[in-house]
Design a protein around this motif. Structure first.
Motif, PDB file in Angstrom:
ATOM      1  N   PRO A  73     -10.694  14.922 -13.091  1.00  0.00           N
ATOM      2  CA  PRO A  73     -10.212  13.554 -12.864  1.00  0.00           C
ATOM      3  C   PRO A  73      -8.741  13.344 -13.207  1.00  0.00           C
ATOM      4  CG  PRO A  73     -12.320  13.538 -14.019  1.00  0.00           C
ATOM      5  CD  PRO A  73     -11.830  14.951 -14.029  1.00  0.00           C
ATOM      6  N   LEU A  74      -8.192  14.144 -14.119  1.00  0.00           N
ATOM      7  CA  LEU A  74      -6.824  13.914 -14.566  1.00  0.00           C
ATOM      8  C   LEU A  74      -5.775  14.589 -13.703  1.00  0.00           C
ATOM      9  CD1 LEU A  74      -7.153  14.136 -18.447  1.00  0.00           C
ATOM     10  CD2 LEU A  74      -7.283  12.130 -16.973  1.00  0.00           C
ATOM     11  N   SER A  75      -6.171  15.567 -12.888  1.00  0.00           N
ATOM     12  CA  SER A  75      -5.156  16.297 -12.128  1.00  0.00           C
ATOM     13  C   SER A  75      -5.410  16.355 -10.627  1.00  0.00           C
ATOM     14  CB  SER A  75      -5.030  17.732 -12.659  1.00  0.00           C
ATOM     15  OG  SER A  75      -6.251  18.436 -12.477  1.00  0.00           O
ATOM     16  N   VAL A  76      -6.597  15.987 -10.168  1.00  0.00           N
ATOM     17  CA  VAL A  76      -6.888  16.075  -8.745  1.00  0.00           C
ATOM     18  C   VAL A  76      -5.974  15.133  -7.968  1.00  0.00           C
ATOM     19  CG1 VAL A  76      -8.680  14.311  -8.822  1.00  0.00           C
ATOM     20  CG2 VAL A  76      -8.713  16.010  -7.003  1.00  0.00           C
ATOM     21  N   LYS A  77      -5.522  15.568  -6.812  1.00  0.00           N
ATOM     22  CA  LYS A  77      -4.671  14.730  -5.974  1.00  0.00           C
ATOM     23  C   LYS A  77      -5.535  13.677  -5.298  1.00  0.00           C
ATOM     24  CE  LYS A  77      -1.110  14.976  -2.394  1.00  0.00           C
ATOM     25  NZ  LYS A  77      -0.123  14.258  -3.212  1.00  0.00           N
ATOM     26  N   LEU A  78      -5.225  12.418  -5.563  1.00  0.00           N
ATOM     27  CA  LEU A  78      -6.005  11.308  -5.033  1.00  0.00           C
ATOM     28  C   LEU A  78      -5.239  10.605  -3.924  1.00  0.00           C
ATOM     29  CD1 LEU A  78      -7.261   9.798  -8.415  1.00  0.00           C
ATOM     30  CD2 LEU A  78      -8.598  11.151  -6.796  1.00  0.00           C
ATOM     31  N   PRO A  79      -5.946  10.086  -2.927  1.00  0.00           N
ATOM     32  CA  PRO A  79      -5.260   9.373  -1.850  1.00  0.00           C
ATOM     33  C   PRO A  79      -4.658   8.069  -2.349  1.00  0.00           C
ATOM     34  CG  PRO A  79      -7.646   9.175  -1.615  1.00  0.00           C
ATOM     35  CD  PRO A  79      -7.412  10.152  -2.705  1.00  0.00           C
ATOM     36  N   LYS A  80      -3.596   7.652  -1.681  1.00  0.00           N
ATOM     37  CA  LYS A  80      -2.926   6.402  -2.035  1.00  0.00           C
ATOM     38  C   LYS A  80      -3.739   5.211  -1.548  1.00  0.00           C
ATOM     39  CE  LYS A  80       0.967   8.358  -3.595  1.00  0.00           C
ATOM     40  NZ  LYS A  80       1.636   8.101  -4.864  1.00  0.00           N
ATOM     41  N   ASP A  81      -3.572   4.105  -2.264  1.00  0.00           N
ATOM     42  CA  ASP A  81      -4.293   2.887  -1.899  1.00  0.00           C
ATOM     43  C   ASP A  81      -3.593   2.132  -0.778  1.00  0.00           C
ATOM     44  OD1 ASP A  81      -6.453   0.911  -2.560  1.00  0.00           O
ATOM     45  OD2 ASP A  81      -4.725  -0.371  -2.990  1.00  0.00           O
ATOM     46  N   ASN A  82      -2.281   2.343  -0.644  1.00  0.00           N
ATOM     47  CA  ASN A  82      -1.529   1.592   0.353  1.00  0.00           C
ATOM     48  C   ASN A  82      -0.471   2.497   0.959  1.00  0.00           C
ATOM     49  OD1 ASN A  82      -0.551  -0.454   1.950  1.00  0.00           O
ATOM     50  ND2 ASN A  82       0.617  -1.450   0.319  1.00  0.00           N
ATOM     51  N   VAL A  83      -0.385   2.515   2.268  1.00  0.00           N
ATOM     52  CA  VAL A  83       0.582   3.350   2.982  1.00  0.00           C
ATOM     53  C   VAL A  83       1.370   2.461   3.927  1.00  0.00           C
ATOM     54  CG1 VAL A  83       0.893   5.328   4.510  1.00  0.00           C
ATOM     55  CG2 VAL A  83      -0.946   5.349   2.825  1.00  0.00           C
ATOM     56  N   LEU A  84       2.656   2.713   4.020  1.00  0.00           N
ATOM     57  CA  LEU A  84       3.520   1.915   4.885  1.00  0.00           C
ATOM     58  C   LEU A  84       3.122   2.090   6.344  1.00  0.00           C
ATOM     59  CD1 LEU A  84       6.118   0.121   4.707  1.00  0.00           C
ATOM     60  CD2 LEU A  84       7.401   2.187   5.255  1.00  0.00           C
ATOM     61  N   ALA A  85       3.054   0.971   7.069  1.00  0.00           N
ATOM     62  CA  ALA A  85       2.697   1.011   8.477  1.00  0.00           C
ATOM     63  C   ALA A  85       3.745   1.801   9.271  1.00  0.00           C
ATOM     64  CB  ALA A  85       2.594  -0.406   9.027  1.00  0.00           C
ATOM     65  N   PRO A  86       3.307   2.616  10.249  1.00  0.00           N
ATOM     66  CA  PRO A  86       4.252   3.468  10.999  1.00  0.00           C
ATOM     67  C   PRO A  86       5.373   2.687  11.669  1.00  0.00           C
ATOM     68  CG  PRO A  86       1.971   4.120  11.432  1.00  0.00           C
ATOM     69  CD  PRO A  86       1.901   2.853  10.659  1.00  0.00           C
ATOM     70  N   GLN A  87       5.101   1.458  12.110  1.00  0.00           N
ATOM     71  CA  GLN A  87       6.148   0.713  12.828  1.00  0.00           C
ATOM     72  C   GLN A  87       7.306   0.302  11.919  1.00  0.00           C
ATOM     73  OE1 GLN A  87       2.977  -0.223  12.456  1.00  0.00           O
ATOM     74  NE2 GLN A  87       2.718  -2.444  12.201  1.00  0.00           N
ATOM     75  N   TYR A  88       7.122   0.409  10.586  1.00  0.00           N
ATOM     76  CA  TYR A  88       8.187   0.045   9.660  1.00  0.00           C
ATOM     77  C   TYR A  88       8.968   1.255   9.171  1.00  0.00           C
ATOM     78  CZ  TYR A  88       5.390  -4.257   9.402  1.00  0.00           C
ATOM     79  OH  TYR A  88       4.687  -5.395   9.706  1.00  0.00           O
ATOM     80  N   ARG A  89       8.583   2.441   9.629  1.00  0.00           N
ATOM     81  CA  ARG A  89       9.155   3.657   9.073  1.00  0.00           C
ATOM     82  C   ARG A  89      10.662   3.740   9.274  1.00  0.00           C
ATOM     83  NH1 ARG A  89       8.032   7.500   5.196  1.00  0.00           N
ATOM     84  NH2 ARG A  89      10.220   8.019   4.990  1.00  0.00           N
ATOM     85  N   ALA A  90      11.157   3.426  10.462  1.00  0.00           N
ATOM     86  CA  ALA A  90      12.591   3.548  10.736  1.00  0.00           C
ATOM     87  C   ALA A  90      13.395   2.618   9.837  1.00  0.00           C
ATOM     88  CB  ALA A  90      12.871   3.256  12.206  1.00  0.00           C
ATOM     89  N   GLU A  91      12.930   1.398   9.668  1.00  0.00           N
ATOM     90  CA  GLU A  91      13.646   0.458   8.808  1.00  0.00           C
ATOM     91  C   GLU A  91      13.572   0.892   7.348  1.00  0.00           C
ATOM     92  OE1 GLU A  91      13.884  -4.349   7.915  1.00  0.00           O
ATOM     93  OE2 GLU A  91      12.670  -3.583   9.565  1.00  0.00           O
ATOM     94  N   PHE A  92      12.435   1.461   6.938  1.00  0.00           N
ATOM     95  CA  PHE A  92      12.313   1.937   5.571  1.00  0.00           C
ATOM     96  C   PHE A  92      13.278   3.095   5.309  1.00  0.00           C
ATOM     97  CE2 PHE A  92       9.940   4.718   2.444  1.00  0.00           C
ATOM     98  CZ  PHE A  92      10.243   3.945   1.334  1.00  0.00           C
ATOM     99  N   ASP A  93      13.451   3.982   6.286  1.00  0.00           N
ATOM    100  CA  ASP A  93      14.411   5.071   6.140  1.00  0.00           C
ATOM    101  C   ASP A  93      15.819   4.528   5.940  1.00  0.00           C
ATOM    102  OD1 ASP A  93      12.458   6.986   6.343  1.00  0.00           O
ATOM    103  OD2 ASP A  93      12.752   7.329   8.490  1.00  0.00           O
ATOM    104  N   ARG A  94      16.154   3.439   6.632  1.00  0.00           N
ATOM    105  CA  ARG A  94      17.476   2.833   6.435  1.00  0.00           C
ATOM    106  C   ARG A  94      17.599   2.253   5.025  1.00  0.00           C
ATOM    107  NH1 ARG A  94      16.661   1.300  11.914  1.00  0.00           N
ATOM    108  NH2 ARG A  94      15.798  -0.726  11.299  1.00  0.00           N
ATOM    109  N   THR A  95      16.503   1.675   4.522  1.00  0.00           N
ATOM    110  CA  THR A  95      16.509   1.152   3.156  1.00  0.00           C
ATOM    111  C   THR A  95      16.745   2.264   2.145  1.00  0.00           C
ATOM    112  OG1 THR A  95      15.015  -0.658   3.752  1.00  0.00           O
ATOM    113  CG2 THR A  95      15.147  -0.064   1.419  1.00  0.00           C
ATOM    114  N   ILE A  96      16.078   3.413   2.336  1.00  0.00           N
ATOM    115  CA  ILE A  96      16.288   4.557   1.445  1.00  0.00           C
ATOM    116  C   ILE A  96      17.750   4.987   1.482  1.00  0.00           C
ATOM    117  CG2 ILE A  96      15.762   6.995   1.109  1.00  0.00           C
ATOM    118  CD1 ILE A  96      12.933   6.463   2.012  1.00  0.00           C
ATOM    119  N   ALA A  97      18.338   5.038   2.679  1.00  0.00           N
ATOM    120  CA  ALA A  97      19.723   5.483   2.813  1.00  0.00           C
ATOM    121  C   ALA A  97      20.675   4.536   2.098  1.00  0.00           C
ATOM    122  CB  ALA A  97      20.085   5.595   4.297  1.00  0.00           C
TER     123      ALA A  97
END
Length: 607
Positions: free
Chosen positions: A564-588
């Motif tokens: 339980p302490l080390s297993v890779k668990l799935p995320k509860d929330n993932v960014l919608a694909p249509q926002y990916r390009a704008e999110f990349d600009r935010t990271i930059a």
């Protein structure tokens, strides 16, 4: 004659009493507290009489103001103006002091409330205006171009054709020899190095589901010891502010100021003074170190004696004038001697570092919440672990808001960027577009418990045989609340052999969790009940085959038991694909801010 003889005798007596000195000493020197300058290694272990060395870590604690032009929409009108940002790049605190002595106990379930999405704010940082300097405030208006508008031609058709022909026909060189025309395209196929089975740089990546345990924990299980910090006050200001940021309480600061009142130079402390602070434990504060001694030194090259004054904590809890410690050469960078027994937990260290840089408690709790699902916050930090933070500067229109956090633990960097989606939701995502929140909690009980037994083979504490321990044991007092690790349906809710009172919950995608040795169940739930993550389901106990009150916690994936302490668990929330390009600009844009030079009004300081 008698009077003259008396005067001569009295003068001779006074001369001898002052040891031939014809001037009075300064107040501090008259106390004869200055000790000789003895050259000694910086890293001498202060906790023992041996000369064994202990590690010294350079510390960094930079808070800088940077400026950038941002675009905001105010009352339906777009404006561009300069916005201050606060950038913090610091080494995680290696000493837990009174600065974080009153922080709330670590509670993984309470952290759930700190990872909820934020409400949309008025700040709208636009990528396309970064790097644009504006004076005052610029309003932006948009209008359709006239139908008869024709842009001015800057490049002729013939000029463009000549340029393409020249590029296509140009030769490229290898080892000074022409190799023919260069092709005007980028190769898409992998090169030979990409296809190599034994790359020169060796395998890369991060090993998952691996637990690393030191051969011995003796050093970390010892009580707190002494540690010493060497730092430079780079910005002239109240000494009290620096002392508070370095573990002195307000009461202790008052005592120090009172003790130093007659020892400070007449013109005040010069800029760039050096502080040397020795920390140690107190029985009434077993989890925190308090300043035992503090010495103040003039910067190198300043007129006067390097040592100004020293105060030390007495047995009665008062700060009194103390002996100057043995002389050591101050290092160029701020350093702290590391005692492995003093290294705080990641949770406590983030609190200590955040308060040292005047972050609000809400901001610190949100930072912890971002990483709590991937990182065991009860583990000790490693000397040299760092944190990066970017906030908006406080303005009359808006309070400071968190934009970015980067946490480097053991050489692994984890980053979260603030992103406002077009639908108005605001959350923090890693570069892959995932939030820190997992859909299962790794320590689903109040306070997180104390890890007593890990997943894996062990000698059974009752049967004394080697058996697989199918979960983790988290010790806690009887009656400590236990919560559902994630959303799901209860499939088992009764006594089971060695587990005692046991609950099993079925989650989505083949995940299951189990909770054993409960003292009692919660009324009103049973088999078939739908539960939410963080919902109370029972209480810690010692039922079944148990040697003490604890929670036995298991996770299964498609019927297979995992750690339980080390297993890779799935995320509860993932960014919608249509926002990916704008999110990349935010990271930059955030990365650009983190790399910028500070503004002329910077308040870079090292505390």
């Amino acid at each position: 004659m008698t009077g003259l003889t008396s005067v001569l005798l009295m003068g001779a007596a006074l001369y001898v009493s002052f040891q031939g000195q014809d001037t009075f000493s300064t107040a501090y020197a008259a106390l004869k507290l200055a000790s000789p300058r003895i050259e000694q290694p910086l890293a001498t272990d202060l906790t023992s009489k041996s000369s064994r060395m202990r590690p010294v870590a350079a510390t960094r604690s930079d808070l800088e103001i940077i400026e950038a032009a941002i675009r905001q929409t105010v009352d339906g009108r777009e404006i561009i103006r300069n916005q201050p940002f606060v950038r913090i790049q610091a080494t995680l605190a290696t000493t837990a002091t009174s600065l974080s002595g009153d922080v709330p106990a670590y509670d993984p379930v309470a952290i759930l409330n700190k990872t909820e999405p934020l409400s949309k704010t008025v700040l709208d940082v636009a990528t396309d205006v970064y790097g644009t300097d504006v004076d005052g405030e610029v309003a932006v208006s948009q209008a359709a171009l006239p139908a008869d508008f024709i842009p001015t031609r800057n490049v002729s058709d013939q000029g463009a054709a000549d340029f393409v022909r020249g590029v296509a026909q140009s030769a490229y060189l290898i080892d000074g020899e022409s190799q023919g025309p260069a092709l005007a395209y980028a190769a898409l196929a992998p090169n030979l190095r990409d296809l190599s089975a034994t790359p020169e740089s060796g395998p890369t990546g991060i090993a998952e589901n691996v637990t690393v345990v030191p051969k011995t924990l003796t050093a970390t299980e010892d009580g707190l010891g002494r540690t010493e910090r060497f730092l430079t006050v780079r910005e002239l200001g109240p000494l009290a502010d620096t002392l508070v940021r370095n573990g002195f309480t307000r009461t202790q600061v008052s005592m120090v100021e009172s003790t130093l009142a007659n020892l400070m130079p007449a013109g005040g402390l010069p800029e760039g003074i050096r502080l040397r602070i020795l920390y140690g434990p107190l029985t009434k504060a077993p989890e925190s170190l308090v300043p035992y001694r503090m010495s103040i030194y003039r910067p190198e090259g300043a007129p006067g004696d390097r040592h100004i004054a020293t105060v030390a904590l007495s047995d009665t809890g008062q700060y009194v004038v103390g002996l100057q410690p043995d002389w050591v050469e101050f290092p160029a960078e701020d350093v702290e001697q590391i005692n492995v027994g003093n290294l705080p937990s990641i949770y406590r260290s983030i609190w200590e570092t955040g308060r040292k840089h005047d972050l609000t408690d809400d901001t610190i709790e949100r930072i912890i919440g971002m990483f709590a699902y991937d990182i065991d916050m009860t583990k000790r930090i490693t000397a040299g672990d760092t944190i990066e933070i970017l906030e908006t500067g406080t303005t009359p229109e808006a309070a400071s808001e968190l934009l970015y956090v980067g946490l480097n633990l053991g050489g692994t960097m984890r980053q979260f960027y603030r992103f406002t989606a077009p639908d108005g939701s605001v959350d923090f995502f890693d570069p892959e577009g995932e939030t820190g929140k997992r859909f299962l909690n790794r320590r689903p009980l109040e306070g997180g418990g104390t890890l007593r037994s890990r997943f894996g083979y062990r000698i059974h504490p009752i049967f004394k045989t080697r058996r697989l321990h199918t979960g983790v044991d988290l010790a806690a007092p009887t009656g400590t609340p236990i919560y559902a690790g994630g959303d799901g349906t209860i499939t088992y809710y009764k006594w089971q052999s060695g587990y005692g009172n046991k609950i099993e919950i079925q989650h989505v995608n083949g995940y299951e969790t189990a909770y054993g040795h409960l003292s009692r169940f919660v009324d009103g739930i049973g088999i078939g009940t739908q539960v939410r993550q963080g919902q109370l389901i029972g209480y810690v106990g010692s039922t079944g085959q148990s040697t003490g009150p604890h929670l036995h916690y298991e996770i299964k994936i498609n019927g297979n038991l995992v750690d339980p302490l080390s297993v890779k668990l799935p995320k509860d929330n993932v960014l919608a694909p249509q926002y990916r390009a704008e999110f990349d600009r935010t990271i930059a844009q955030i990365n650009d801010l983190m790399a910028r030079e500070p503004a002329p009004v910077s308040v870079a300081q090292t505390n």
